[in-house]
Design an enzyme around this catalytic site. Structure first.
Site, PDB file in Angstrom:
ATOM      1  N   ASP A  26       0.731  -1.114   0.074  1.00 14.78           N
ATOM      2  CA  ASP A  26       0.195  -0.129  -0.058  1.00 14.78           C
ATOM      3  C   ASP A  26       0.773   1.374   0.099  1.00 14.78           C
ATOM      4  O   ASP A  26       1.936   1.201   0.643  1.00 14.78           O
ATOM      5  CB  ASP A  26      -0.977   0.027   1.328  1.00 14.78           C
ATOM      6  CG  ASP A  26      -1.992  -0.992   1.122  1.00 14.78           C
ATOM      7  OD1 ASP A  26      -2.337  -1.629   0.229  1.00 14.78           O
ATOM      8  OD2 ASP A  26      -2.473  -1.366   1.999  1.00 14.78           O
ATOM      9  N   HIS A  28       0.794  -8.022   0.906  1.00 16.59           N
ATOM     10  CA  HIS A  28      -0.489  -8.525   1.148  1.00 16.59           C
ATOM     11  C   HIS A  28      -1.148  -8.834  -0.232  1.00 16.59           C
ATOM     12  O   HIS A  28      -1.134  -8.114  -1.033  1.00 16.59           O
ATOM     13  CB  HIS A  28      -1.209  -8.101   2.469  1.00 16.59           C
ATOM     14  CG  HIS A  28      -1.605  -6.652   1.850  1.00 16.59           C
ATOM     15  ND1 HIS A  28      -0.888  -5.563   2.050  1.00 16.59           N
ATOM     16  CD2 HIS A  28      -2.780  -6.090   1.697  1.00 16.59           C
ATOM     17  CE1 HIS A  28      -1.215  -4.383   1.708  1.00 16.59           C
ATOM     18  NE2 HIS A  28      -2.610  -4.761   1.318  1.00 16.59           N
ATOM     19  N   ARG A  54     -18.440  -9.108  -0.985  1.00 18.94           N
ATOM     20  CA  ARG A  54     -17.664  -8.686   0.133  1.00 18.94           C
ATOM     21  C   ARG A  54     -17.409  -7.218  -0.159  1.00 18.94           C
ATOM     22  O   ARG A  54     -17.125  -6.750  -0.877  1.00 18.94           O
ATOM     23  CB  ARG A  54     -16.273  -9.590   0.271  1.00 18.94           C
ATOM     24  CG  ARG A  54     -15.619  -9.006   1.665  1.00 18.94           C
ATOM     25  CD  ARG A  54     -14.184  -9.532   1.409  1.00 18.94           C
ATOM     26  NE  ARG A  54     -13.337  -9.165   2.591  1.00 18.94           N
ATOM     27  CZ  ARG A  54     -11.908  -9.248   2.586  1.00 18.94           C
ATOM     28  NH1 ARG A  54     -11.498  -9.655   1.722  1.00 18.94           N
ATOM     29  NH2 ARG A  54     -11.239  -8.691   3.843  1.00 18.94           N
TER      30      ARG A  54
END
Length: 799
Positions: free
Chosen positions: A730, A780, A790
């Site tokens: 990120d 990740h 979701r």
């Protein structure tokens, strides 16, 4: 004068006398009282049973009851004249009149004319209270060495041309006030027997002409109470000594046996709660200044020992002489009073569904409730329907008046009040506006137990001095800051307060609506808003319109207290007022935007109830190295955020080319909607600063976040659009990732895997957030969703 033990008699006069140090302090200072100006004269030689108080009251208003309570407390014998008669004495302070009082005195004094040892004290009653006992009155009257003593005033009424005819006075007040006088019965009889005018002629002018006639004044032996030793007429006093200071001083005079005033006439001019400090000094030149010095010297002690003292007797046309009236103990009743709740939704209002739900959680038997709802807003019809479907099984009678009726606020409020008035079984009418947040479920019980005709719970706007009452009125009848308004709002002074204006939420006895307030247009009065009209009509007990009134608006607030007293209680925490001014209804779930206007309510609705445990019970989990997991959002926050995004509907589709970001290219794209797109960016960044930053400081010790994020968005994963996300770092110092729905119920699969640590989190909890470092260490990926959809909310913080 009352004995000290009685002056300290607990709560009857508002004292907080549970602390024995007070009595000790009084005993220590008692030997000093002679040098402080205590009366060392012998008690009056006139027995107290030879004092008769006479007053005139053609009807029993709240002011009359307050007067009688003070008289009863000090054991006065009172004879009330005119009961049951129609009042024909004029319009009171706004015009000449009052002659009917003299005519009644003339009739009754014929029966006492031969009783030479009888002392008669005449006084007004609607705006008067006693502050001393019969022995004190008689002692001071006897000391005057005159046969008749009239109250003195600093204002000449009604004929100012008579000023030159008054005797010169060097110290004290010069002019006669007919609101109170005392004298031997035969001499008072000689005065009133001269009356040969009409009921609507002026009583004060009649007495004035007798007094300014030197021959009559000398023959009857009349004087004025120039130094206000017996009567204190506060008419026109606009100085700087607050009412509660006066109350403290009077109470201390009772403790130390100092000379005190006996009869206080608040008068029509005291709309602000203060008196002229010079007036107080003049009332007793020998004692007043020393007593003031004593008071200021011990002021901090007073605050320490009388923190809960409620001196609401010392107000203009309102206040109770006895702070504890006959209360009601609901725990002792078998059947609860019937209450009609009037609900008023007059503008788009945030958090309305919760407001309506609170009505069903009040600690009060539902079988004793009826509900009247006026909803002016089409926007809220869906909330009303949801409430009705819930409430109809618990509350037997629910009347709803919707926007299609096109009622004004005044018409709707009149209708709601009439809903109770016409029901002979309605014991109380509880009016509550939709911008009131009641946090105390016992509010209704507490108000009923106070046994007032009209009483309101204090509610304030969070972080502001804005409340639902005014402590005083300006000369034109609008808001004015009273001396103790701030202390009452902030809870520094606790009690039941008599006020000239209240709004938003209040309780009225059904009996009062069917008797004193039986008119059906209480919320309409010229250009006043409905609440101001109600309060003014209640104060004055008249529905007479301005154009028919003999006096202009600027003098209406000076009318004597003929009506129903309104009280406000801050003895308990009741709730708060919402801000509705900037409520935007252009979104799907508009409450999400209320974090600035109504932060407390926003937090209660949208922040997880266990959030505070992060800092007290150490509930933060660490499922992977340096990945912290904690509760942040409520179920409602998650649901409404998802609804808002789906209502907007413009999902990005997970494409690399993205005009929303700098450079127009996203290396690892997601199917998302940015907070900026729905105009939620500022709210979201404030949320980060208020609720995420404290957690950051706890889990990443020593790191102080700026709470800034360039990318804040909601991601949507589903098998038919984007089911997973490839490994990536990120662009942040740290990232939050909040689950917005439930695994196993709304979707299967999904989760997050941190590759360096080979650690996966596959069962995210709805409303819980991950917090993990962004760059370098925490590569990740998003695990694939097998079915369902979701949703997660993500922020790259401190990029």
């Amino acid at each position: 004068m009352p004995e000290p033990s009685r002056a300290l008699e607990g709560r009857k006069m508002g004292w907080c006398a549970e602390k024995p140090q007070l009595l000790l302090l009084a005993l220590i200072l008692q030997p000093w009282t002679p040098c402080l100006g205590a009366d060392s004269e012998k008690p009056s030689s006139i027995p107290t049973d030879k004092l008769l108080v006479i007053t005139v009251a053609t009807k029993e208003s709240d002011g009359f009851h307050r007067f009688m309570q003070s008289a009863q407390y000090f054991n006065y014998t009172v004879k009330v004249l005119g009961q049951g008669e129609e009042w024909r004495g004029g319009d009171g302070i706004n015009s000449i009149g009052g002659g009917q009082k003299v005519r009644l005195m003339k009739e009754v004094m014929e029966h006492y004319a031969s009783q030479e040892d009888l002392v008669v004290l005449f006084t007004e009653c609607f705006d008067v209270i006693f502050a001393g006992g019969p022995e004190e009155v008689l002692k001071k009257f006897q000391k005057s060495n005159h046969k008749v003593v009239f109250a003195a005033d600093g204002i000449l009424w009604p004929d100012k041309r008579l000023a030159d005819k008054y005797p010169i006075v060097h110290i004290g007040k010069r002019y006669l006030n007919s609101g109170g006088f005392i004298g031997y019965a035969p001499y008072i009889n000689r005065i009133v027997q001269q009356w040969n005018l009409q009921d609507n002629d002026d009583d004060q002018l009649f007495y004035t002409k007798i007094y300014i006639d030197p021959l009559k004044r000398e023959a009857i032996n009349i004087t004025l109470d120039h130094k206000c030793k017996i009567f204190q007429a506060l008419n026109g006093a606009v100085g700087m000594l607050p009412k509660y200071w006066i109350a403290h001083v009077y109470k201390w005079t009772a403790v130390f046996s100092l000379s005190i005033l006996c009869c206080i006439h608040f008068g029509p001019m005291i709309k602000i709660y203060c008196v002229d400090i010079r007036t107080f000094k003049k009332y007793n030149e020998r004692r007043g200044l020393v007593l003031l010095i004593l008071f200021f010297f011990f002021y901090q002690i007073l605050l320490n020992y009388f923190g809960n003292y409620v001196p609401n007797a010392w107000t203009q046309d309102n206040g109770c002489t006895l702070c504890e009236l006959d209360t009601i103990d609901l725990s002792a009743v078998n059947v609860y009073p019937n209450v009609t709740i009037g609900v008023f939704i007059e503008q788009p209002t945030p958090f309305l569904s919760r407001f309506l739900d609170v009505l069903l959680t009040l600690d009060y038997p539902k079988e004793a409730l009826k509900v009247f709802i006026h909803n002016k807003e089409v926007y809220h019809e869906k909330d009303i329907k949801v409430f009705f479907d819930k409430a109809k099984h618990e509350i037997s009678t629910i009347k709803i008046v919707g926007p299609e009726e096109n009622l004004s606020q005044a018409e709707a409020r009149n209708m709601g009040m009439d809903f109770c008035r016409q029901d002979k079984n309605c014991d109380y009418y509880f009016s509550v506006d939709a911008d009131v947040v009641l946090t105390n479920p016992r509010t209704l019980k507490i108000l009923i137990e106070q046994n007032r005709k009209i009483i309101a719970p204090l509610v304030t706007r969070h972080g502001k001095l804005w409340s639902n009452f005014w402590g005083a009125l300006s000369p034109d009848g609008y808001y004015a800051r009273s001396e103790d308004y701030v202390d009452i709002v902030q809870g520094n002074r606790i009690g039941i307060w008599n006020v000239p204006y209240m709004a938003n939420v209040y309780l009225i006895k059904g009996k009062t609506l069917r008797s004193e307030m039986n008119g059906r247009n209480y919320f309409v009065r010229d250009k006043l808003d409905p609440d101001m009209a109600l309060c003014r009509n209640a104060r004055e007990m008249t529905l007479q319109r301005e154009k028919d009134s003999p006096t202009p608006e600027t003098f209406q607030m000076l009318s004597p207290p003929k009506g129903v007293f309104m009280y406000i209680s801050n003895r308990h925490e009741f709730g708060r007022l919402l801000s509705t001014a900037n409520y935007n209804t252009s979104h799907y779930n508009n409450d999400l935007w209320q974090i600035f206007e109504n932060p407390v309510d926003w937090k209660e609705k949208y922040i997880n109830r266990d959030y505070s445990k992060i800092f007290t019970e150490n509930i933060v989990e660490q499922p992977c190295p340096d990945v912290f997991w904690f509760p942040i959002f409520s179920e409602k926050a998650c649901d409404e955020l998802v609804e808002e995004m789906e209502h907007y509907g413009q999902w990005s589709g997970g494409k690399h080319h993205d005009s929303r970001i700098s450079g127009g290219y996203e290396n690892v794209p997601t199917d998302d909607i940015h907070m900026k797109q729905i105009d939620l960016e500022n709210v979201w960044l404030h949320f980060i600063r208020e609720f995420i930053a404290p957690v950051t400081l706890k889990v990443f010790a020593g790191y102080y976040t700026k709470g800034f994020a360039l990318l804040n968005f909601v991601v949507k994963y589903s098998p038919d659009r984007q089911r997973s996300l490839r490994p990536h770092h990120d662009a942040s110092t740290f990232t939050i990732n909040i689950a917005l729905n439930n695994v196993g119920e709304d979707f299967q699969g999904g989760g997050c895997k941190f590759l360096r640590y080979n650690c996966s989190i596959e069962s995210p909890r709805k409303g819980w957030s991950f917090m993990h470092p962004g760059r370098l260490t925490h590569l990740h990926e998003g695990l694939p969703v097998k079915n369902g959809t979701r949703y997660i909310a993500v922020s790259f913080i401190d990029p």
